[in-house]
Design an enzyme around this catalytic site. Structure first.
Site, short mmCIF file in Angstrom:
data_model
loop_
_atom_site.label_atom_id
_atom_site.label_comp_id
_atom_site.label_asym_id
_atom_site.label_seq_id
_atom_site.Cartn_x
_atom_site.Cartn_y
_atom_site.Cartn_z
N CYS A 200 0.83 -1.21 0.00
CA CYS A 200 0.00 0.00 0.00
C CYS A 200 0.86 1.26 0.00
CB CYS A 200 -0.92 0.01 1.21
SG CYS A 200 -2.06 -1.40 1.24
N SER A 476 -5.17 0.26 11.53
CA SER A 476 -4.34 0.18 10.34
C SER A 476 -3.51 1.44 10.22
CB SER A 476 -5.24 0.04 9.11
OG SER A 476 -4.51 0.28 7.92
#
Length: 573
Positions: A200, A476
């Protein structure tokens, strides 16, 4: 073969030297190895390659380049792989209970492979969140010469003339549910958000720990920056293989590199980049592997004195590729070193100090990704430690990009993420509330899940700054908003978060580092006397085993005593 290594003190002597090793050599001959290759140091080249997600899909290619670097510098590479659990796929359901557990399985599996086959050194390549600290933990535990390399970030997607990441897709789910995004737009976004291999792209956990790998000295300077598809990744992999052979010759090992100062450098880089709160779990866990006390509070002290200078998502504007294009992690560290925020005398895998590695790096002034320390985005770090009667063992919050750093409101308690997510979907919460998600800690989850699905849905509904959220689980690296994780002691062991009732007034102050509930000590004691532990649905298997041994988030949620209890180190056997 141009260089002859003395194997008398290398682990591979047990499986390659002398008459007693004839059976071992027979296996090597079966794989086509030559006498010369058997006589050379045996280097484990481990990657977390798999087809679970784009984070790891390019690692097999990079491992071949690392093997070439070893082979062309008088070593014999032996490739193997280990598992990963990719958070983007595991997020928002029971699979997330496997995520943090996977860090331990990765470290344990590499340890067992290296011990069982007597490898002399490690080149480790990792792509997704927990795989980075897991690989580095194994290097510290085994203490054989080691070089770490990140597999690289994903390229940003483009949607409606803007760069996007998977974070935007998670938040779009909330917007879609609230009626603010059409089916067509959601489908278009999901199709374009992740256009390549790689982890990511924001300063989420993978890129945060990639920056850590350079800052702590286990990775080659600049190796964390290039996106996964770029061919320069293969060059860094090749040179990682070359350098590990130099480390064998110098007998320079991870524990020579992983000093207290090195951990302080790593925490500094996390704070300066507004990095993932997960680093406050992984740095203490890595420190335990070398016998250094460096818990959540030590990490938070570094955060408190470090300026926030990298304008990276999720709190900022840019992604990993943007930082790479202005010079990568070395530019960031040069700014911090020149500002007096990093220790320049720490030795690294190059055999040189951090200051020597950065000596020729020039800070570019014609860019807005990384700011100088005398003109920061904010004077203190993008991550803040908290403590108070609600979290005696501490908690953590990412404040990068936030405007409001204080919040007081009534508790709304949920005993699982699913309960909280359902309330968010049904919009049965109220603005001004503090949503409490508990029994999601390391033992109570078990596995300490991340809560991105819930926090992203809140942002998608437009209330990300109108509620706060606290949990004994994790968030996260892509989470943004007033979201406090790692609250300890956790609910499963009777921590204060497990004693809360709906309506209890909670105050969070990221300026002062306080997290408290408006209850007297006597009331908390009375509630504790009535509290009863809960059973989980995980009463066998790996997650059960994890719950039996895992410690507090305060010290990294580790599952073994670490180097302090060692009576031997593998590298010296």
């Amino acid at each position: 073969m141009t260089k002859k290594f003395d194997k008398s003190h290398l682990p591979s002597r047990h499986v390659s030297v002398g008459a007693k090793s004839a059976p071992h050599r027979a296996f090597y001959y079966a794989m086509g190895m030559t006498e010369e290759e058997i006589a050379q140091p045996l280097v484990g080249v481990v990657s977390t390659w798999n087809e679970a997600a784009p984070c790891n899909i390019a690692l097999a290619r990079q491992a071949q380049a690392a093997k070439r670097g070893v082979r062309e510098h008088d070593g014999t590479p032996r490739e193997f792989t280990t598992i990963t659990v990719t958070d983007g796929i595991a997020m928002g359901h029971e699979g997330m209970k496997s995520s943090l557990v996977s860090r331990e399985v990765i470290a344990d599996s590499i340890e067992l492979t290296v011990r069982g086959h007597c490898y002399d050194a490690i080149v480790g390549l990792a792509g997704c969140d927990k795989s980075l600290p897991g690989v580095m933990m194994s290097m510290a535990r085994l203490n054989v010469p080691s070089v770490f390399m990140y597999g690289g970030s994903i390229l940003p997607g483009r949607f409606k003339e803007k760069d996007v990441t998977v974070q935007d897709v998670f938040e779009a789910v909330g917007a879609h549910q609230a009626g603010n995004m059409s089916d067509e737009d959601l489908h278009e976004l999901e199709c374009v958000a992740c256009p390549s291999a790689g982890s990511c792209g924001g300063q989420f956990t993978a890129n945060t720990m990639a920056c850590v790998s350079e800052a702590i000295g286990l990775a080659l300077p600049g190796s964390a920056g290039a996106p996964a598809p770029y061919e320069t990744r293969d060059e860094y992999a090749y040179h990682s293989g070359r350098v590990v052979m130099e480390l064998i010759e110098k007998n320079l090992r991870p524990r020579d590199i992983l000093t207290r100062k090195a951990f302080e450098n790593a925490a500094t880089v996390v704070a300066a980049t507004g990095g993932s709160t997960n680093a406050a779990l992984h740095l203490p866990a890595l420190a335990a592997e070398v016998g250094i006390d460096f818990d959540l509070h030590d990490v938070a002290e570094i955060f408190k004195r470090t300026p926030y200078i990298a304008d990276l998502k999720p709190g900022g504007k840019f992604v990993a590729r943007d930082m790479y294009e202005i010079g990568g992690v070395p530019v960031l560290m040069k700014a911090l070193l020149d500002g007096g925020f990093m220790h320049g005398d720490c030795i690294t895998v190059t055999g040189k100090t951090m200051a020597e590695n950065l000596a020729d790096v020039e800070f570019p002034t014609d860019q807005k990704v990384v700011y100088p320390t005398d003109n920061p985005l904010s004077p203190t770090g993008g991550v803040v430690g908290l403590r108070g009667n609600l979290a005696p063992e501490g908690a953590i919050v990412k404040v990068a990009g936030m405007k409001v750093l204080e919040f007081t409101g009534p508790a709304r308690c949920f005993d699982s993420e699913e309960e909280a997510f359902q309330a968010v979907q049904d919009r049965t919460y109220k603005e001004g509330e503090v949503l409490v998600i508990r029994y999601e800690g390391p033992k109570g989850g078990p596995g300490m899940r991340e809560m991105l699905a819930t926090t992203a849905a809140l942002y998608g509904q437009g209330v990300g700054d109108k509620v706060a959220l606290i949990t004994d689980g994790r968030f996260s690296g892509a989470t943004r908003g007033f979201c406090i994780g790692h609250v300890g002691p956790e609910a499963a062991v009777g921590g204060p978060i497990g004693l809360l009732k709906d309506g209890d007034m909670i105050t969070i102050n990221a300026n002062t580092g306080d997290i408290s509930v408006d209850l007297s000590d006597a009331e908390l004691t009375a509630r504790k006397a009535e509290w009863k532990p809960r059973e989980t649905n995980y009463n066998s298997g790996t997650i059960w085993k994890y719950a039996q041994t895992v410690g507090s988030a305060e010290t990294g949620a580790t599952t073994h005593p670490g180097a302090k209890k060692e009576t031997h180190v593998f590298a010296d056997l």
